[in-house]
Design a protein around this motif. Sequence first.
Motif, PDB file in Angstrom:
ATOM      1  N   ASN A   1       0.864  -1.335  -0.060  1.00  0.00           N
ATOM      2  CA  ASN A   1       0.067   0.022   0.020  1.00  0.00           C
ATOM      3  C   ASN A   1       0.841   1.298  -0.024  1.00  0.00           C
ATOM      4  O   ASN A   1       0.317   2.183   0.095  1.00  0.00           O
ATOM      5  CB  ASN A   1      -0.919  -0.031   1.163  1.00  0.00           C
ATOM      6  CG  ASN A   1      -2.248  -0.796   0.787  1.00  0.00           C
ATOM      7  OD1 ASN A   1      -3.100  -0.633   0.012  1.00  0.00           O
ATOM      8  ND2 ASN A   1      -2.267  -2.017   1.490  1.00  0.00           N
ATOM      9  N   GLY A   2       2.248   1.182  -0.073  1.00  0.00           N
ATOM     10  CA  GLY A   2       3.296   2.282  -0.134  1.00  0.00           C
ATOM     11  C   GLY A   2       2.928   3.296   1.127  1.00  0.00           C
ATOM     12  O   GLY A   2       2.720   3.117   2.237  1.00  0.00           O
ATOM     13  N   GLU A   3       2.909   4.608   0.610  1.00  0.00           N
ATOM     14  CA  GLU A   3       2.697   5.758   1.529  1.00  0.00           C
ATOM     15  C   GLU A   3       1.306   5.526   2.334  1.00  0.00           C
ATOM     16  O   GLU A   3       1.364   6.270   3.633  1.00  0.00           O
ATOM     17  CB  GLU A   3       2.709   6.946   1.089  1.00  0.00           C
ATOM     18  CG  GLU A   3       1.847   7.323   0.081  1.00  0.00           C
ATOM     19  CD  GLU A   3       2.289   8.756  -0.609  1.00  0.00           C
ATOM     20  OE1 GLU A   3       1.214   9.468  -0.955  1.00  0.00           O
ATOM     21  OE2 GLU A   3       3.413   8.965  -1.303  1.00  0.00           O
ATOM     22  N   ASN A   4       0.306   4.877   1.943  1.00  0.00           N
ATOM     23  CA  ASN A   4      -0.939   4.904   2.645  1.00  0.00           C
ATOM     24  C   ASN A   4      -1.105   3.537   3.515  1.00  0.00           C
ATOM     25  O   ASN A   4      -2.068   3.351   3.908  1.00  0.00           O
ATOM     26  CB  ASN A   4      -1.932   4.923   1.620  1.00  0.00           C
ATOM     27  CG  ASN A   4      -2.337   6.118   0.704  1.00  0.00           C
ATOM     28  OD1 ASN A   4      -1.918   7.311   1.535  1.00  0.00           O
ATOM     29  ND2 ASN A   4      -2.357   6.028  -0.261  1.00  0.00           N
ATOM     30  N   GLY A   5       0.253   2.648   3.602  1.00  0.00           N
ATOM     31  CA  GLY A   5       0.084   1.644   4.290  1.00  0.00           C
ATOM     32  C   GLY A   5      -0.243   1.592   5.755  1.00  0.00           C
ATOM     33  O   GLY A   5      -0.893   0.861   6.433  1.00  0.00           O
ATOM     34  N   GLU A   6       0.342   2.716   6.562  1.00  0.00           N
ATOM     35  CA  GLU A   6       0.282   2.792   7.869  1.00  0.00           C
ATOM     36  C   GLU A   6      -1.174   3.052   8.309  1.00  0.00           C
ATOM     37  O   GLU A   6      -1.631   2.933   9.239  1.00  0.00           O
ATOM     38  CB  GLU A   6       1.062   3.757   8.626  1.00  0.00           C
ATOM     39  CG  GLU A   6       2.593   3.395   8.388  1.00  0.00           C
ATOM     40  CD  GLU A   6       3.087   2.378   9.666  1.00  0.00           C
ATOM     41  OE1 GLU A   6       2.473   2.603  10.588  1.00  0.00           O
ATOM     42  OE2 GLU A   6       3.999   1.900   9.536  1.00  0.00           O
ATOM     43  N   GLU A   7      -1.827   3.838   7.357  1.00  0.00           N
ATOM     44  CA  GLU A   7      -3.051   4.456   7.567  1.00  0.00           C
ATOM     45  C   GLU A   7      -4.236   3.337   7.264  1.00  0.00           C
ATOM     46  O   GLU A   7      -5.303   3.205   8.060  1.00  0.00           O
ATOM     47  CB  GLU A   7      -3.326   5.884   6.806  1.00  0.00           C
ATOM     48  CG  GLU A   7      -4.811   6.205   6.866  1.00  0.00           C
ATOM     49  CD  GLU A   7      -5.168   7.295   5.921  1.00  0.00           C
ATOM     50  OE1 GLU A   7      -6.220   7.502   5.457  1.00  0.00           O
ATOM     51  OE2 GLU A   7      -4.114   7.963   5.366  1.00  0.00           O
ATOM     52  N   LEU A   8      -3.949   2.653   6.157  1.00  0.00           N
ATOM     53  CA  LEU A   8      -4.814   1.476   5.840  1.00  0.00           C
ATOM     54  C   LEU A   8      -4.899   0.193   6.570  1.00  0.00           C
ATOM     55  O   LEU A   8      -5.774  -0.355   6.793  1.00  0.00           O
ATOM     56  CB  LEU A   8      -4.614   1.156   4.232  1.00  0.00           C
ATOM     57  CG  LEU A   8      -5.298   1.948   3.178  1.00  0.00           C
ATOM     58  CD1 LEU A   8      -4.605   1.696   1.872  1.00  0.00           C
ATOM     59  CD2 LEU A   8      -6.823   1.857   3.289  1.00  0.00           C
ATOM     60  N   ILE A   9      -3.717   0.060   7.048  1.00  0.00           N
ATOM     61  CA  ILE A   9      -3.474  -1.397   7.687  1.00  0.00           C
ATOM     62  C   ILE A   9      -3.008  -0.843   9.299  1.00  0.00           C
ATOM     63  O   ILE A   9      -1.840  -0.549   9.582  1.00  0.00           O
ATOM     64  CB  ILE A   9      -2.216  -2.085   7.248  1.00  0.00           C
ATOM     65  CG1 ILE A   9      -2.547  -2.245   5.586  1.00  0.00           C
ATOM     66  CG2 ILE A   9      -2.358  -3.558   7.836  1.00  0.00           C
ATOM     67  CD1 ILE A   9      -4.036  -3.017   5.358  1.00  0.00           C
ATOM     68  N   ARG A  10      -3.953  -1.195  10.159  1.00  0.00           N
ATOM     69  CA  ARG A  10      -3.724  -0.765  11.679  1.00  0.00           C
ATOM     70  C   ARG A  10      -3.534  -1.999  12.177  1.00  0.00           C
ATOM     71  O   ARG A  10      -3.717  -3.231  11.624  1.00  0.00           O
ATOM     72  CB  ARG A  10      -5.140  -0.294  12.418  1.00  0.00           C
ATOM     73  CG  ARG A  10      -5.483   0.916  11.876  1.00  0.00           C
ATOM     74  CD  ARG A  10      -6.950   1.224  12.626  1.00  0.00           C
ATOM     75  NE  ARG A  10      -7.336   2.632  12.565  1.00  0.00           N
ATOM     76  CZ  ARG A  10      -7.690   3.336  13.313  1.00  0.00           C
ATOM     77  NH1 ARG A  10      -8.043   2.990  14.277  1.00  0.00           N
ATOM     78  NH2 ARG A  10      -8.248   4.557  12.846  1.00  0.00           N
ATOM     79  N   TYR A  11      -2.631  -1.900  13.199  1.00  0.00           N
ATOM     80  CA  TYR A  11      -1.996  -3.248  13.937  1.00  0.00           C
ATOM     81  C   TYR A  11      -1.977  -3.233  15.463  1.00  0.00           C
ATOM     82  O   TYR A  11      -1.311  -2.408  15.817  1.00  0.00           O
ATOM     83  CB  TYR A  11      -0.549  -3.521  13.445  1.00  0.00           C
ATOM     84  CG  TYR A  11      -0.033  -4.964  14.033  1.00  0.00           C
ATOM     85  CD1 TYR A  11      -0.929  -6.208  14.259  1.00  0.00           C
ATOM     86  CD2 TYR A  11       1.329  -5.122  13.682  1.00  0.00           C
ATOM     87  CE1 TYR A  11      -0.399  -7.057  14.652  1.00  0.00           C
ATOM     88  CE2 TYR A  11       1.899  -6.442  14.112  1.00  0.00           C
ATOM     89  CZ  TYR A  11       0.917  -7.370  14.579  1.00  0.00           C
ATOM     90  OH  TYR A  11       1.482  -8.809  14.935  1.00  0.00           O
ATOM     91  N   THR A  12      -2.579  -3.879  16.070  1.00  0.00           N
ATOM     92  CA  THR A  12      -2.572  -3.809  17.667  1.00  0.00           C
ATOM     93  C   THR A  12      -2.062  -5.303  18.221  1.00  0.00           C
ATOM     94  O   THR A  12      -2.587  -6.169  17.754  1.00  0.00           O
ATOM     95  CB  THR A  12      -4.288  -3.819  18.201  1.00  0.00           C
ATOM     96  OG1 THR A  12      -4.458  -2.415  17.825  1.00  0.00           O
ATOM     97  CG2 THR A  12      -4.082  -3.728  19.665  1.00  0.00           C
ATOM     98  N   ARG A  13      -0.873  -5.209  18.623  1.00  0.00           N
ATOM     99  CA  ARG A  13      -0.186  -6.182  19.050  1.00  0.00           C
ATOM    100  C   ARG A  13       0.072  -6.236  20.489  1.00  0.00           C
ATOM    101  O   ARG A  13       0.773  -5.286  21.033  1.00  0.00           O
ATOM    102  CB  ARG A  13       1.339  -6.286  18.341  1.00  0.00           C
ATOM    103  CG  ARG A  13       2.007  -7.661  18.212  1.00  0.00           C
ATOM    104  CD  ARG A  13       3.303  -7.004  17.415  1.00  0.00           C
ATOM    105  NE  ARG A  13       4.201  -8.374  17.396  1.00  0.00           N
ATOM    106  CZ  ARG A  13       5.086  -8.698  17.977  1.00  0.00           C
ATOM    107  NH1 ARG A  13       5.275  -8.201  19.422  1.00  0.00           N
ATOM    108  NH2 ARG A  13       5.813 -10.015  17.833  1.00  0.00           N
ATOM    109  N   TYR A  14      -0.413  -7.124  21.188  1.00  0.00           N
ATOM    110  CA  TYR A  14      -0.499  -7.270  22.766  1.00  0.00           C
ATOM    111  C   TYR A  14       0.663  -8.011  23.199  1.00  0.00           C
ATOM    112  O   TYR A  14       0.995  -9.023  22.591  1.00  0.00           O
ATOM    113  CB  TYR A  14      -1.731  -7.558  23.460  1.00  0.00           C
ATOM    114  CG  TYR A  14      -2.828  -6.917  22.842  1.00  0.00           C
ATOM    115  CD1 TYR A  14      -3.102  -5.841  23.495  1.00  0.00           C
ATOM    116  CD2 TYR A  14      -3.809  -7.416  22.016  1.00  0.00           C
ATOM    117  CE1 TYR A  14      -4.356  -5.117  23.358  1.00  0.00           C
ATOM    118  CE2 TYR A  14      -4.927  -6.602  21.819  1.00  0.00           C
ATOM    119  CZ  TYR A  14      -5.262  -5.191  22.267  1.00  0.00           C
ATOM    120  OH  TYR A  14      -6.213  -4.780  22.175  1.00  0.00           O
TER     121      TYR A  14
END
Length: 125
Positions: free
Chosen positions: A79-92
């Motif tokens: 997703n390139g420059e939008n990757g962080e916005e489009l793909i959220r990650y909650t890692r406990y």
Amino acid sequence: TNSFLFGFSDGATVSIELLTTRKFSGGIIAAYGYSGGVLPARALERLQRIPLWVFHCKEDVIFDVKFSDLLVQSLRKVNGENGEELIRYTRYDRDQEGFTGRVKGHSVGITASKKKEVYDWLLSL
């Protein structure tokens, strides 16, 4: 109308497959367990621009958290420059539900389903 997927454990893996149909507006993926490495290029291409929120726990004794780590890394990259916005990650680091034994760390589907912000996020898509 918008349709979403909420996949937990083996259902998370199936949800990723279903999301490649591009018939869903986004998804929640909890305790992803595909152990085959990086998804095929065609699957990653079809998952572009589909918002996802991935949940996993480092203590998961059923599916190693590295499977979600790799999924998130691959999807953010495609997703390139939008990757962080489009793909959220909650890692406990620890099991949020207090599960122990043979299911320790594998409760993130329950944890995610109880978070109001998950539903707010889905409705914002």
